[in-house]
Motif scaffolding. Sequence first.
Motif, short mmCIF file in Angstrom:
data_model
loop_
_atom_site.label_atom_id
_atom_site.label_comp_id
_atom_site.label_asym_id
_atom_site.label_seq_id
_atom_site.Cartn_x
_atom_site.Cartn_y
_atom_site.Cartn_z
N SER A 257 46.01 52.07 45.69
CA SER A 257 45.00 52.17 46.74
C SER A 257 43.93 51.10 46.55
O SER A 257 43.74 50.55 45.46
CB SER A 257 44.34 53.55 46.72
N GLU A 258 43.23 50.81 47.63
CA GLU A 258 42.14 49.83 47.55
C GLU A 258 41.07 50.30 46.58
O GLU A 258 40.52 49.51 45.80
CB GLU A 258 41.53 49.60 48.94
N ALA A 259 40.79 51.60 46.59
CA ALA A 259 39.77 52.13 45.69
C ALA A 259 40.16 51.92 44.23
O ALA A 259 39.34 51.51 43.40
CB ALA A 259 39.55 53.61 45.97
N GLU A 260 41.43 52.19 43.90
CA GLU A 260 41.87 52.00 42.52
C GLU A 260 41.90 50.52 42.15
O GLU A 260 41.48 50.13 41.06
CB GLU A 260 43.25 52.60 42.30
N ALA A 261 42.38 49.69 43.06
CA ALA A 261 42.43 48.25 42.79
C ALA A 261 41.04 47.70 42.52
O ALA A 261 40.87 46.82 41.66
CB ALA A 261 43.08 47.52 43.96
N SER A 262 40.05 48.23 43.19
CA SER A 262 38.69 47.73 43.01
C SER A 262 38.13 48.05 41.64
O SER A 262 37.20 47.39 41.17
CB SER A 262 37.77 48.30 44.10
N THR A 263 38.70 49.06 40.97
CA THR A 263 38.25 49.40 39.62
C THR A 263 38.91 48.53 38.54
O THR A 263 38.52 48.60 37.38
CB THR A 263 38.54 50.87 39.29
N LEU A 264 39.91 47.72 38.93
CA LEU A 264 40.67 46.94 37.96
C LEU A 264 40.20 45.51 37.83
O LEU A 264 40.82 44.71 37.12
CB LEU A 264 42.16 46.97 38.35
N GLY A 265 39.11 45.17 38.51
CA GLY A 265 38.55 43.83 38.39
C GLY A 265 38.65 43.04 39.68
O GLY A 265 39.45 43.36 40.56
N ASP A 266 37.83 42.00 39.76
CA ASP A 266 37.77 41.20 40.98
C ASP A 266 39.10 40.54 41.31
O ASP A 266 39.49 40.44 42.47
CB ASP A 266 36.68 40.13 40.85
N SER A 267 39.80 40.03 40.28
CA SER A 267 41.06 39.34 40.55
C SER A 267 42.07 40.27 41.20
O SER A 267 42.80 39.88 42.12
CB SER A 267 41.64 38.78 39.25
N ILE A 268 42.12 41.51 40.72
CA ILE A 268 43.10 42.47 41.22
C ILE A 268 42.79 42.86 42.67
O ILE A 268 43.68 42.85 43.53
CB ILE A 268 43.15 43.72 40.32
N ILE A 269 41.55 43.21 42.94
CA ILE A 269 41.23 43.63 44.30
C ILE A 269 41.37 42.46 45.28
O ILE A 269 41.76 42.65 46.44
CB ILE A 269 39.82 44.25 44.38
#
Length: 316
Positions: A257-269
């Motif tokens: 999810s976008e919410a989870e991706a945003s917790t994994l760092g700027d590169s990931i999101i």
Amino acid sequence: MSVHNAGPVHNAGPVHNAGPVHNDLVLVTGPTGQQGGATARRLLAAGRPVRALVRDPESTAAQELAAAGAELAHGDFDDPQSLATAMSGARAAFLVPPAVFGPDGWNIELEARRGLDLVAAARTAGVEHLVFTGIASFDQEDSWGANGKRRIEKAVQASGLHWTILRPVRFMENYLARGLVVDGIHNGVHRHLFPAGRPIQMVALDDVADFAVLAFTDPERFHGHVIELAGDARTMAAAAAKISEVTGHPVRYEEVSEAEASTLGDSIINVWRMSREGRGWHADIPALREIHPGLRTFDTWLAETGAAQLKPLLAG
């Protein structure tokens, strides 16, 4: 195009030859890792002498390379003198300095310094040909951690040596990964950043090695070329269904999810968002297959080695 000549480059200055070059010896960095290991094995199978740069010559992976015929050179990416010693007498070098990813994202400075040290050591030692493997181009590269590799590419291009740059996309072998938040298969679920219905390019590690061997075998032909590497494009959902079919174990794809991706760092999101804007890798697979007719599709990789490696992981 996935295969292109980078055009004129700037020479970095005079190259100081440290001594006679030994036949067709290739120094392979990262030989106990994925790309370096595959390339070292392919070169040895082709009858090319290989010197493998290893941190621990007694490790199982290093000893397997030695048993296959590789010469071991004890060295470290953070020890420039050991790099100079390892390069001495080599005609060519395969460069794959490790990327460093931590809680704060990519350590671009460390990755770039390691790569630049390798190029400097090669020039000083009188190496004639460099093959550098980095990462495929993606839109808005400043936003997802490719800068370190691009800085190394520029140093390779400006080295004054023969050079070839390989840019592989996501590896098919990533399905075998364990313990990652993204990628690999866990409890029958493959999770990743990409939309389920959009074709995503992928490449087999052995094909990266095959292109490296082609470049080392014919450096004049491949000099000055940047080659985006992919062997197939499948939607993530279709790839999961194919794995289910060939292994007999159900696998489904799940988008992070976008919410989870945003917790994994700027590169990931940033990758998550760009992939939903239609941006991504763009290797020209038909053109690559003209150069390397044996370029593996996902089905080929599964039939050759992938399914056999996946079955015990999915059964566990």
